[in-house]
Design an enzyme around this catalytic site. Structure first.
Site, short mmCIF file in Angstrom:
data_model
loop_
_atom_site.label_atom_id
_atom_site.label_comp_id
_atom_site.label_asym_id
_atom_site.label_seq_id
_atom_site.Cartn_x
_atom_site.Cartn_y
_atom_site.Cartn_z
N ASP A 33 -0.30 4.85 1.08
CA ASP A 33 -0.58 5.76 2.19
C ASP A 33 -0.53 5.02 3.52
O ASP A 33 -1.30 4.08 3.74
CB ASP A 33 -1.94 6.42 1.99
CG ASP A 33 -1.99 7.25 0.72
OD1 ASP A 33 -1.22 8.21 0.64
OD2 ASP A 33 -2.77 6.92 -0.19
N ASP A 79 0.85 -1.18 0.00
CA ASP A 79 0.00 0.00 0.00
C ASP A 79 0.89 1.24 0.00
O ASP A 79 2.07 1.18 0.37
CB ASP A 79 -0.89 -0.04 1.25
CG ASP A 79 -1.83 1.14 1.35
OD1 ASP A 79 -2.36 1.57 0.31
OD2 ASP A 79 -2.03 1.64 2.47
#
Length: 201
Positions: free
Chosen positions: A12, A10
């Site tokens: 963020d 991922d």
């Protein structure tokens, strides 16, 4: 420890420390409707596409017809805030470890391609990511917590999801990776320190 066929990461809250900035932008958007979001609500917004988050916030505030307005307000504010984003602890070391050991890395983000590229641009070390799956990727019919993005990411790495490790920080992202069949690692604190980033596998 057995190495993964690919590491699905991922953006963020895993590679870049943007989650507090997104939270601030959601709070400011909610305030325009006289609302306030608590910490559990902000956590539930993590990992989701902006339109999905805006629909949820609009429902919480009792204004389901104003989701588009909230989305636009949040987007405008977060573009200013994201210029402050810093790398998560250990993220650069982790990518370097992958490069040196030959582990394929794939970015799996709910951000649109345009938004993700804007966040990636100030951080040359993120160019080490070999493949990228964006929230508006044609192969991603539904955003996290649906498993689509992780299934696409595994396919681009040429691996079965069960042979991939996914690193997430949000409930939506964790659910997506687990449903896709990946081995899941969830960051519960402020990322990896540099030694953990080098020694994960």
């Amino acid at each position: 420890m057995t190495r993964p066929a690919a590491l699905l990461l991922d953006l963020d809250g895993v590679l870049l420390d943007t989650e507090p900035l997104y939270g601030q932008a959601w709070q400011e958007a909610a305030a325009t409707l006289g609302g306030h979001l608590d910490d559990p609500q902000l956590l539930l917004l993590r990992g989701r596409r902006r339109a999905d988050g805006a629909a949820r916030v609009a429902d919480w505030l009792g204004h389901p017809d104003r989701a588009a307005e909230l989305s636009a307000l949040q987007h405008e504010r977060v573009q200013v805030l994201l210029s402050q984003a810093q790398p998560m602890p250990g993220a650069a070391a982790l990518l370097e470890r992958c490069r040196s050991t030959g582990v394929v890395t794939v970015l799996v983000t709910s951000s649109s391609r345009e938004a993700a590229l804007r966040k990636l641009a100030p951080h040359p070390w993120l160019q080490a990511l070999e493949h990228r799956v964006y929230g508006d990727d044609p192969g991603v019919a539904a955003g996290k917590p649906a498993p689509d993005a992780f299934r696409v990411a595994a396919a681009r790495a040429g691996a079965d999801p069960s042979a991939c490790w996914a690193v997430e920080d949000s409930p939506a992202g964790a659910q997506a990776a687990a449903t896709a069949g990946c081995q899941l690692w969830v960051l519960l604190a402020a990322g990896l320190d540099d030694e953990a980033g080098r020694g994960l596998f």
